[in-house]
Design a protein around this motif. Structure first.
Motif, PDB file in Angstrom:
ATOM      1  N   LEU A 177      45.779 -11.743  88.439  1.00 53.28           N
ATOM      2  CA  LEU A 177      47.032 -11.077  88.783  1.00 53.28           C
ATOM      3  C   LEU A 177      47.570 -11.585  90.114  1.00 53.28           C
ATOM      4  O   LEU A 177      48.748 -11.952  90.215  1.00 53.28           O
ATOM      5  CB  LEU A 177      46.807  -9.571  88.858  1.00 53.28           C
ATOM      6  N   TYR A 178      46.735 -11.620  91.144  1.00 52.61           N
ATOM      7  CA  TYR A 178      47.212 -12.031  92.468  1.00 52.61           C
ATOM      8  C   TYR A 178      47.523 -13.522  92.514  1.00 52.61           C
ATOM      9  O   TYR A 178      48.434 -13.950  93.212  1.00 52.61           O
ATOM     10  CB  TYR A 178      46.190 -11.652  93.538  1.00 52.61           C
ATOM     11  N   LEU A 199      49.321  -7.350  83.124  1.00 49.51           N
ATOM     12  CA  LEU A 199      48.113  -7.506  83.927  1.00 49.51           C
ATOM     13  C   LEU A 199      48.076  -6.480  85.064  1.00 49.51           C
ATOM     14  O   LEU A 199      47.023  -5.901  85.366  1.00 49.51           O
ATOM     15  CB  LEU A 199      48.065  -8.934  84.486  1.00 49.51           C
ATOM     16  N   ALA A 200      49.216  -6.242  85.687  1.00 49.81           N
ATOM     17  CA  ALA A 200      49.285  -5.245  86.756  1.00 49.81           C
ATOM     18  C   ALA A 200      48.946  -3.860  86.227  1.00 49.81           C
ATOM     19  O   ALA A 200      48.213  -3.092  86.870  1.00 49.81           O
ATOM     20  CB  ALA A 200      50.674  -5.252  87.386  1.00 49.81           C
ATOM     21  N   ASN A 201      49.468  -3.550  85.065  1.00 48.57           N
ATOM     22  CA  ASN A 201      49.187  -2.246  84.462  1.00 48.57           C
ATOM     23  C   ASN A 201      47.694  -2.095  84.175  1.00 48.57           C
ATOM     24  O   ASN A 201      47.109  -1.013  84.397  1.00 48.57           O
ATOM     25  CB  ASN A 201      49.992  -2.089  83.176  1.00 48.57           C
ATOM     26  N   ARG A 202      47.071  -3.161  83.720  1.00 52.15           N
ATOM     27  CA  ARG A 202      45.628  -3.122  83.439  1.00 52.15           C
ATOM     28  C   ARG A 202      44.832  -2.885  84.720  1.00 52.15           C
ATOM     29  O   ARG A 202      43.908  -2.054  84.743  1.00 52.15           O
ATOM     30  CB  ARG A 202      45.190  -4.434  82.784  1.00 52.15           C
ATOM     31  N   VAL A 203      45.178  -3.603  85.770  1.00 52.82           N
ATOM     32  CA  VAL A 203      44.445  -3.467  87.039  1.00 52.82           C
ATOM     33  C   VAL A 203      44.634  -2.070  87.620  1.00 52.82           C
ATOM     34  O   VAL A 203      43.681  -1.441  88.097  1.00 52.82           O
ATOM     35  CB  VAL A 203      44.897  -4.548  88.042  1.00 52.82           C
ATOM     36  N   GLU A 204      45.869  -1.562  87.576  1.00 51.02           N
ATOM     37  CA  GLU A 204      46.114  -0.210  88.098  1.00 51.02           C
ATOM     38  C   GLU A 204      45.361   0.839  87.287  1.00 51.02           C
ATOM     39  O   GLU A 204      44.834   1.808  87.851  1.00 51.02           O
ATOM     40  CB  GLU A 204      47.607   0.101  88.085  1.00 51.02           C
ATOM     41  N   THR A 205      45.299   0.658  85.975  1.00 57.97           N
ATOM     42  CA  THR A 205      44.629   1.632  85.118  1.00 57.97           C
ATOM     43  C   THR A 205      43.118   1.623  85.338  1.00 57.97           C
ATOM     44  O   THR A 205      42.483   2.677  85.463  1.00 57.97           O
ATOM     45  CB  THR A 205      44.928   1.332  83.636  1.00 57.97           C
ATOM     46  N   VAL A 206      42.537   0.438  85.410  1.00 55.63           N
ATOM     47  CA  VAL A 206      41.078   0.311  85.522  1.00 55.63           C
ATOM     48  C   VAL A 206      40.594   0.568  86.944  1.00 55.63           C
ATOM     49  O   VAL A 206      39.537   1.169  87.160  1.00 55.63           O
ATOM     50  CB  VAL A 206      40.631  -1.093  85.049  1.00 55.63           C
ATOM     51  N   HIS A 207      41.363   0.122  87.938  1.00 51.59           N
ATOM     52  CA  HIS A 207      40.890   0.179  89.329  1.00 51.59           C
ATOM     53  C   HIS A 207      41.732   1.110  90.206  1.00 51.59           C
ATOM     54  O   HIS A 207      41.731   0.985  91.426  1.00 51.59           O
ATOM     55  CB  HIS A 207      40.906  -1.233  89.939  1.00 51.59           C
ATOM     56  N   ASN A 250      56.409 -10.970  81.871  1.00 51.91           N
ATOM     57  CA  ASN A 250      55.791 -10.042  80.926  1.00 51.91           C
ATOM     58  C   ASN A 250      54.278 -10.027  81.069  1.00 51.91           C
ATOM     59  O   ASN A 250      53.635  -8.959  81.046  1.00 51.91           O
ATOM     60  CB  ASN A 250      56.187 -10.398  79.491  1.00 51.91           C
ATOM     61  N   PHE A 251      53.699 -11.200  81.229  1.00 51.54           N
ATOM     62  CA  PHE A 251      52.248 -11.304  81.399  1.00 51.54           C
ATOM     63  C   PHE A 251      51.798 -10.583  82.665  1.00 51.54           C
ATOM     64  O   PHE A 251      50.804  -9.834  82.655  1.00 51.54           O
ATOM     65  CB  PHE A 251      51.845 -12.780  81.458  1.00 51.54           C
ATOM     66  N   LEU A 252      52.529 -10.756  83.759  1.00 54.54           N
ATOM     67  CA  LEU A 252      52.146 -10.130  85.020  1.00 54.54           C
ATOM     68  C   LEU A 252      52.311  -8.613  84.983  1.00 54.54           C
ATOM     69  O   LEU A 252      51.509  -7.888  85.570  1.00 54.54           O
ATOM     70  CB  LEU A 252      52.962 -10.736  86.167  1.00 54.54           C
ATOM     71  N   VAL A 253      53.339  -8.133  84.298  1.00 54.11           N
ATOM     72  CA  VAL A 253      53.518  -6.685  84.150  1.00 54.11           C
ATOM     73  C   VAL A 253      52.323  -6.090  83.414  1.00 54.11           C
ATOM     74  O   VAL A 253      51.753  -5.062  83.838  1.00 54.11           O
ATOM     75  CB  VAL A 253      54.836  -6.373  83.410  1.00 54.11           C
ATOM     76  N   ARG A 268      61.532  -7.625  87.078  1.00 58.04           N
ATOM     77  CA  ARG A 268      61.863  -8.269  85.804  1.00 58.04           C
ATOM     78  C   ARG A 268      63.295  -7.953  85.389  1.00 58.04           C
ATOM     79  O   ARG A 268      64.043  -8.857  84.982  1.00 58.04           O
ATOM     80  CB  ARG A 268      60.882  -7.805  84.719  1.00 58.04           C
ATOM     81  N   ASP A 269      63.685  -6.695  85.499  1.00 56.09           N
ATOM     82  CA  ASP A 269      65.048  -6.313  85.150  1.00 56.09           C
ATOM     83  C   ASP A 269      66.065  -6.958  86.085  1.00 56.09           C
ATOM     84  O   ASP A 269      67.133  -7.418  85.652  1.00 56.09           O
ATOM     85  CB  ASP A 269      65.194  -4.791  85.201  1.00 56.09           C
TER      86      ASP A 269
END
Length: 221
Positions: free
Chosen positions: A192-193, A99-107, A94-97, A125-126
């Motif tokens: 994230l990485y 964080l990934a969304n944040r990085v994709e949105t910002v960068h 959940n944390f990585l999902v 995850r599923d």
């Protein structure tokens, strides 16, 4: 003696998916196991300018270590898998999902942005949740009851699902450019990485422990 997995003709993709720690060795050697994963071990070593024997020896050392600390009794081994891997995967996903969304949105406009990573992580995850639930509710209880050889078909299905999971890990490697951070990456991107590297390594170790230790032991019971 060299493990058959490390035959010169084995693809680096298969080795990375089945051997804990191999992914990091390949990353350090600049050997791609996602886009260039169809290369054989011999061809990948040659392309990277590495000595095949030395590369094989480093990978063999991982095999020699893998599973060495696994509990010998099946109940304790299952408890170890549930605590070390199932619980950990759930805690981290959940944390990585997010964080990934944040990085994709910002960068998202960065040339090296991991576009599509959030979608892949949601699929992973599923995939993990469905697979782990089957093990917890059906497979592991049957193993603890000593079901033995009658578990051959469920174990085969689990192994097929492991292959799907491994493909998702390769997709993560692909969209993150081998989990390589761009110059000047922010703290979120770095975190994230770092988290993804641990998750991917853990999932490979989880699969390896089940397929090489737990499943054969349970079927022979």
């Amino acid at each position: 003696m060299t493990d058959p997995l490390l035959a010169p003709e084995t693809t680096v993709r298969d080795i990375a998916a089945r051997l804990p720690g191999a992914a990091q060795i390949f990353r350090d050697a600049d050997i791609s196991f996602c886009c260039g994963g169809a290369l054989s071990l011999a061809d990948a070593a040659a392309k990277a300018g590495l000595d095949l024997a030395a590369l094989t020896a480093a990978l063999q050392a991982l095999i020699d270590r893998a599973g060495r600390d696994a509990p010998q009794a099946t109940p304790e081994l299952i408890a170890h898998i549930l605590d070390r891997y199932h619980a950990t995967h759930r805690e981290e996903m959940n944390f990585l999902v997010q964080l990934a969304n944040r990085v994709e949105t910002v960068h998202g406009d960065h040339d090296e942005a991991p576009l599509g990573l959030t979608e892949i992580l949601l699929a992973l995850r599923d995939d993990l949740e469905t697979h782990m639930s089957k093990e917890e509710n059906l497979l592991f209880p049957a193993m603890l009851q000593g079901a033995g050889a009658v578990l051959a078909e469920p174990v085969r299905v689990m192994a097929e699902e492991h292959a799907v999971t491994s493909d998702l890990l390769r997709r993560i490697e692909h969209v993150t450019h081998g989990l390589t951070l761009p110059e000047g990456a922010c703290g979120s991107w770095t975190a994230l990485y770092t988290g993804l590297r641990k998750l991917c390594d853990d999932v490979v170790a989880h699969i390896h422990l089940e397929e090489t230790v737990l499943f054969p032991r349970a079927l022979a019971a």
